[in-house]
Design a protein around this motif. Structure first.
Motif, PDB file in Angstrom:
ATOM      1  N   CYS A   1       0.810  -1.194   0.008  1.00  0.00           N
ATOM      2  CA  CYS A   1      -0.018   0.044  -0.001  1.00  0.00           C
ATOM      3  C   CYS A   1       0.979   1.179  -0.167  1.00  0.00           C
ATOM      4  CB  CYS A   1      -0.940   0.024   1.024  1.00  0.00           C
ATOM      5  SG  CYS A   1      -0.294   0.417   2.686  1.00  0.00           S
TER       6      CYS A   1
ATOM      7  N   LEU B   1      -4.077   6.284   3.476  1.00  0.00           N
ATOM      8  CA  LEU B   1      -3.607   5.139   2.627  1.00  0.00           C
ATOM      9  C   LEU B   1      -4.304   4.904   1.410  1.00  0.00           C
ATOM     10  CD1 LEU B   1      -3.376   4.623   5.919  1.00  0.00           C
ATOM     11  CD2 LEU B   1      -2.858   2.161   5.628  1.00  0.00           C
ATOM     12  N   ASP B   2      -4.050   4.151   0.372  1.00  0.00           N
ATOM     13  CA  ASP B   2      -4.771   3.942  -0.696  1.00  0.00           C
ATOM     14  C   ASP B   2      -5.360   2.510  -0.613  1.00  0.00           C
ATOM     15  OD1 ASP B   2      -2.538   1.951  -0.836  1.00  0.00           O
ATOM     16  OD2 ASP B   2      -2.056   2.449  -2.768  1.00  0.00           O
ATOM     17  N   VAL B   3      -5.496   2.032   0.697  1.00  0.00           N
ATOM     18  CA  VAL B   3      -6.499   0.670   0.832  1.00  0.00           C
ATOM     19  C   VAL B   3      -7.326   1.392   1.938  1.00  0.00           C
ATOM     20  CG1 VAL B   3      -4.746  -0.905  -0.155  1.00  0.00           C
ATOM     21  CG2 VAL B   3      -4.654  -0.185   2.307  1.00  0.00           C
TER      22      VAL B   3
END
Length: 69
Positions: A3, A20-22
């Protein structure tokens, strides 16, 4: 799992926002101030064990960490 994490300041000079990209939380948000209150959130529990961390806030795709000193 890989991530990407970016860090931003917050209006509170004692806190940083980690984006975060999640997803980190799929429903609602949560504030933790004591390890015993973290339940099954092992990341929150671990963050609160770091010296001077006084609060962690989890939302959809970010975590805000506040320190006390």
């Amino acid at each position: 799992m890989d991530c990407t994490i970016s860090v931003q300041p917050t209006p509170n000079p004692s806190a940083l926002k980690f984006i975060l990209d999640v997803p980190v939380k799929t429903k609602d948000s949560a504030v933790y101030r004591r390890g015993a209150a973290c339940g099954s959130n092992k990341l929150a529990e671990a963050l609160l064990r770091v010296d001077n961390v006084s609060e962690v806030y989890f939302a959809t795709n970010f975590i805000t960490v506040t320190q006390s000193g």
